[in-house]
Design a protein around this motif. Sequence first.
Motif, PDB file in Angstrom:
ATOM      1  N   GLU A  72      -2.270  -3.839   8.890  1.00 37.39           N
ATOM      2  CA  GLU A  72      -2.895  -5.115   8.563  1.00 37.39           C
ATOM      3  C   GLU A  72      -4.397  -4.991   8.323  1.00 37.39           C
ATOM      4  O   GLU A  72      -5.036  -5.958   7.907  1.00 37.39           O
ATOM      5  N   ALA A  73      -4.947  -3.802   8.573  1.00 37.97           N
ATOM      6  CA  ALA A  73      -6.371  -3.562   8.292  1.00 37.97           C
ATOM      7  C   ALA A  73      -6.588  -2.997   6.905  1.00 37.97           C
ATOM      8  O   ALA A  73      -7.728  -2.932   6.427  1.00 37.97           O
ATOM      9  N   ARG A  74      -5.539  -2.599   6.243  1.00 39.51           N
ATOM     10  CA  ARG A  74      -5.645  -2.012   4.914  1.00 39.51           C
ATOM     11  C   ARG A  74      -5.618  -3.113   3.855  1.00 39.51           C
ATOM     12  O   ARG A  74      -4.946  -4.116   4.036  1.00 39.51           O
ATOM     13  N   PRO A  75      -6.333  -2.934   2.742  1.00 41.81           N
ATOM     14  CA  PRO A  75      -7.211  -1.806   2.409  1.00 41.81           C
ATOM     15  C   PRO A  75      -8.563  -1.935   3.097  1.00 41.81           C
ATOM     16  O   PRO A  75      -9.111  -3.028   3.228  1.00 41.81           O
ATOM     17  N   GLN A  76      -9.105  -0.810   3.535  1.00 42.34           N
ATOM     18  CA  GLN A  76     -10.407  -0.812   4.190  1.00 42.34           C
ATOM     19  C   GLN A  76     -11.526  -0.990   3.170  1.00 42.34           C
ATOM     20  O   GLN A  76     -11.362  -0.694   1.988  1.00 42.34           O
ATOM     21  N   VAL A  77     -12.642  -1.479   3.665  1.00 44.18           N
ATOM     22  CA  VAL A  77     -13.779  -1.817   2.798  1.00 44.18           C
ATOM     23  C   VAL A  77     -14.665  -0.591   2.582  1.00 44.18           C
ATOM     24  O   VAL A  77     -15.144   0.025   3.540  1.00 44.18           O
ATOM     25  N   ALA A  78     -14.863  -0.228   1.315  1.00 45.58           N
ATOM     26  CA  ALA A  78     -15.801   0.830   0.904  1.00 45.58           C
ATOM     27  C   ALA A  78     -15.429   2.206   1.428  1.00 45.58           C
ATOM     28  O   ALA A  78     -16.285   3.072   1.586  1.00 45.58           O
TER      29      ALA A  78
END
Length: 337
Positions: A72-78
């Motif tokens: 649920e954290a994907r996609p990560q930022v940068a």
Amino acid sequence: MLLAASALLFVGCSADAPFVATPSPTPTADARPIGESATPMALAFAPLRGTRADWAAMQHPSIAAKIDNHEEARPQVALNRTDIVFEELVEGGLTRYVAIWHSDMPPEIGPVRSIRPMDPDIATPFGGMIAYSGGQEIFVEMMQATPLVNLVFDYDDTGLFSRADERPGPHDVILDAEEALSRNAALAPPPVQFVYGGTDPLADPALAATPTTTISQVFSEERFPSWTWDAAASVWLRSQEGAPDLDDAGAQVHAVNVVTMRVDIDWQYGEVPKTVMVGAGEAWISVAGRTAHGTWSKGAREAPIVFTADNGAPLRLAPGNTWIELVPTTGSVTFAP
């Protein structure tokens, strides 16, 4: 010949010559124009990538952050703008990242999660800042005992962190990286961590590097990333659990260098595994469609990781970004030709 700063000196004229740390980051006075410009520019190398860079642009600290890798954290930022990423085992067979940004600083990074007991050993050599959301008191105290500037969501009332409305909690904490850098601009740039060579640093037959198209790493039944060599783009492309791993821009996560370290796990903290980072073990460096075997060693929390080939020579990385996979000895690693 002008080379400078970020504490780097390029030795010799060969493309495969290593970079050696020097105590003085001051550029020499005989800076030469680049291209058509009549304005002198002091050349340097990005300390965490080994790529050519403007000396002045490298004179700021790095930001390390504990980055979530829950589905649920994907996609990560940068994530594709990092210089170096470490993947580590956490509870329940999941993994999290310690990601470091320096040469390409994005406006925001995340999702930021809580600290773990191995993170001080991973992050300390880079200096600068470490961002995380909190954690068990004992782990927070361990991180606060390092020289790093701690940016902690749980303690922040200054607006450095926010929650992304479009993301489910607790996978929604975002760091304002631009503001964090502005507030801590006086901190020193990160020191050099690894030895860099040319674009094909494993070409020497003495390194016995083998052709590699796919790298498969098993942390647990829950986490088994893999990397596929893309010869056209000269990068490794990352997948997780059999699916392409994408960043928030929709691009597949990629790396110029993939480093696989076999590591022991210390279970002194109960269900929270601690990756043993101070010590030595087996390692593989995968660059330019080849893989060379060797060892890793790290003498102290403050020390960088040293990679050595089986013949005793340094294992060099290619200029570019690096992912370091900290695969437990209870897991597995395979390299397909």
